[in-house]
Design an enzyme around this catalytic site. Structure first.
Site, PDB file in Angstrom:
ATOM      1  N   GLN A 174       3.457   9.971   1.000  1.00  0.00           N
ATOM      2  CA  GLN A 174       4.709   9.202   1.031  1.00  0.00           C
ATOM      3  C   GLN A 174       5.581   9.456  -0.198  1.00  0.00           C
ATOM      4  O   GLN A 174       6.744   9.057  -0.220  1.00  0.00           O
ATOM      5  CB  GLN A 174       4.419   7.702   1.149  1.00  0.00           C
ATOM      6  CG  GLN A 174       3.831   7.314   2.505  1.00  0.00           C
ATOM      7  CD  GLN A 174       3.545   5.840   2.571  1.00  0.00           C
ATOM      8  OE1 GLN A 174       2.537   5.378   2.057  1.00  0.00           O
ATOM      9  NE2 GLN A 174       4.447   5.077   3.168  1.00  0.00           N
TER      10      GLN A 174
ATOM     11  N   CYS B 196       5.772   0.004   7.674  1.00  0.00           N
ATOM     12  CA  CYS B 196       5.451   1.132   6.803  1.00  0.00           C
ATOM     13  C   CYS B 196       6.666   1.417   5.930  1.00  0.00           C
ATOM     14  O   CYS B 196       7.790   1.452   6.440  1.00  0.00           O
ATOM     15  CB  CYS B 196       5.102   2.350   7.650  1.00  0.00           C
ATOM     16  SG  CYS B 196       4.737   3.810   6.675  1.00  0.00           S
ATOM     17  N   LEU B 197       6.446   1.629   4.641  1.00  0.00           N
ATOM     18  CA  LEU B 197       7.573   1.900   3.737  1.00  0.00           C
ATOM     19  C   LEU B 197       8.355   3.145   4.164  1.00  0.00           C
ATOM     20  O   LEU B 197       9.551   3.236   3.917  1.00  0.00           O
ATOM     21  CB  LEU B 197       7.073   2.073   2.302  1.00  0.00           C
ATOM     22  CG  LEU B 197       6.573   0.800   1.599  1.00  0.00           C
ATOM     23  CD1 LEU B 197       5.992   1.145   0.243  1.00  0.00           C
ATOM     24  CD2 LEU B 197       7.677  -0.226   1.471  1.00  0.00           C
TER      25      LEU B 197
ATOM     26  N   GLY C 292       0.840  -1.188   0.000  1.00  0.00           N
ATOM     27  CA  GLY C 292       0.000   0.000   0.000  1.00  0.00           C
ATOM     28  C   GLY C 292       0.877   1.240   0.000  1.00  0.00           C
ATOM     29  O   GLY C 292       2.055   1.172   0.380  1.00  0.00           O
TER      30      GLY C 292
ATOM     31  N   HIS D  69      -2.302   7.959   6.709  1.00  0.00           N
ATOM     32  CA  HIS D  69      -1.259   8.799   6.093  1.00  0.00           C
ATOM     33  C   HIS D  69      -1.845  10.114   5.571  1.00  0.00           C
ATOM     34  O   HIS D  69      -1.187  11.153   5.626  1.00  0.00           O
ATOM     35  CB  HIS D  69      -0.607   8.065   4.915  1.00  0.00           C
ATOM     36  CG  HIS D  69       0.524   7.153   5.303  1.00  0.00           C
ATOM     37  ND1 HIS D  69       1.665   7.599   5.921  1.00  0.00           N
ATOM     38  CD2 HIS D  69       0.688   5.808   5.128  1.00  0.00           C
ATOM     39  CE1 HIS D  69       2.496   6.573   6.115  1.00  0.00           C
ATOM     40  NE2 HIS D  69       1.921   5.474   5.653  1.00  0.00           N
TER      41      HIS D  69
ATOM     42  N   HIS E 108      -4.632   2.003   7.150  1.00  0.00           N
ATOM     43  CA  HIS E 108      -3.255   2.500   7.307  1.00  0.00           C
ATOM     44  C   HIS E 108      -3.003   3.672   6.338  1.00  0.00           C
ATOM     45  O   HIS E 108      -2.459   4.713   6.721  1.00  0.00           O
ATOM     46  CB  HIS E 108      -2.285   1.336   7.058  1.00  0.00           C
ATOM     47  CG  HIS E 108      -0.823   1.692   7.065  1.00  0.00           C
ATOM     48  ND1 HIS E 108       0.067   1.122   7.944  1.00  0.00           N
ATOM     49  CD2 HIS E 108      -0.089   2.538   6.288  1.00  0.00           C
ATOM     50  CE1 HIS E 108       1.281   1.608   7.712  1.00  0.00           C
ATOM     51  NE2 HIS E 108       1.215   2.464   6.704  1.00  0.00           N
ATOM     52  N   GLU E 109      -3.433   3.497   5.081  1.00  0.00           N
ATOM     53  CA  GLU E 109      -3.172   4.538   4.069  1.00  0.00           C
ATOM     54  C   GLU E 109      -3.999   5.802   4.340  1.00  0.00           C
ATOM     55  O   GLU E 109      -3.510   6.916   4.131  1.00  0.00           O
ATOM     56  CB  GLU E 109      -3.433   4.011   2.656  1.00  0.00           C
ATOM     57  CG  GLU E 109      -2.630   2.766   2.248  1.00  0.00           C
ATOM     58  CD  GLU E 109      -1.149   2.820   2.581  1.00  0.00           C
ATOM     59  OE1 GLU E 109      -0.577   3.928   2.656  1.00  0.00           O
ATOM     60  OE2 GLU E 109      -0.562   1.744   2.798  1.00  0.00           O
TER      61      GLU E 109
HETATM   62 ZN   LIG Z   1       2.705   3.571   5.716  1.00  0.00          ZN
END
Ligand SMILES: [Zn+2]
Length: 158
Positions: free
Chosen positions: A51, A88-89, A46, A134, A130-131
Site C-alpha cells: 500500500q 481499506c485505505l 492496519g 495485501h 486483511h493485511e
Molecule cells: Zn487494505
C-alpha cells in the site's frame, strides 16, 4: 529518510505478490516507521507494505491497543468464523462484508528479528488477515459477490 505515500486502487502494485524479507535491517525498520506514519495520518487500523508501493512482506496494525508490526507473517491455523464490513485505505469508497476466521495463530518475525507466534482474536485477527491478503495481491473487492458487481455495472450504464 525515504518518503512513502499511500497507493490507491487500481494502482497495479496492489495486485502484485510481495517477497519475503531476507534480512531485518535499517531499511525494513525505516519502512515500518514510514508505514505507521501513513496509517496514523489516514486514521487506519492496519497497513501492508504494498500500500506504500513496497513489495516486501511487512504489515502493521493498531486497533487502539498499540502498534503491532509483523515481518513475513504466516497464518498457521484459524478457528471460528465471523462476518464484518471492512474498508481499506487503498479503496476509500468501498465497503465489503467479509467472512473471516475469528481467531488465528500467526508466525512472524518482529523488528528485532525474533521469530514469534501469537494467537490473535477478534478485530486484531481480522486486520491481520486483511493485511496478509495485501501481501498476496488480494483486495476486499475480491470478496464482493458477483451479483453486486454486476448491479453496479448496470447502474453506471445509462
Ligand atoms: Zn487494505
Amino acid at each position: 529518510m525515504k518518503k512513502f505515500d499511500l497507493k490507491y486502487y487500481p494502482d497495479p502494485v496492489l495486485r502484485k505478490v510481495s517477497s519475503p524479507v531476507i534480512k531485518v535491517n535499517s531499511v525494513i525498520r525505516q519502512l515500518i516507521k514510514g508505514m505507521s506514519k501513513i496509517m496514523y495520518y489516514h486514521k487506519g487500523i492496519g497497513l501492508a507494505a504494498p500500500q506504500v508501493g513496497t513489495l516486501e512482506r511487512v504489515i502493521i496494525a493498531d486497533i487502539g491497543e498499540g502498534l503491532i508490526s509483523m515481518i513475513n507473517p504466516e497464518i498457521l491455523t484459524g478457528f471460528g468464523e465471523d462476518n464484518m464490513e471492512e474498508g481499506c485505505l487503498s479503496l476509500p469508497d468501498t465497503v465489503v462484508n467479509i467472512k473471516r476466521k475469528q481467531s488465528i495463530l500467526v508466525r512472524y518475525i518482529d523488528k528485532s528479528e525474533n521469530e514469534k507466534e501469537s494467537e490473535l482474536n477478534g478485530l486484531t485477527a481480522r486486520v491481520i488477515q486483511h493485511e496478509i491478503d495485501h501481501l498476496n495481491g488480494v483486495l476486499i473487492i475480491d470478496y464482493a459477490p458477483l451479483t453486486k458487481i454486476l448491479n453496479q455495472n448496470i447502474k453506471n450504464r445509462f
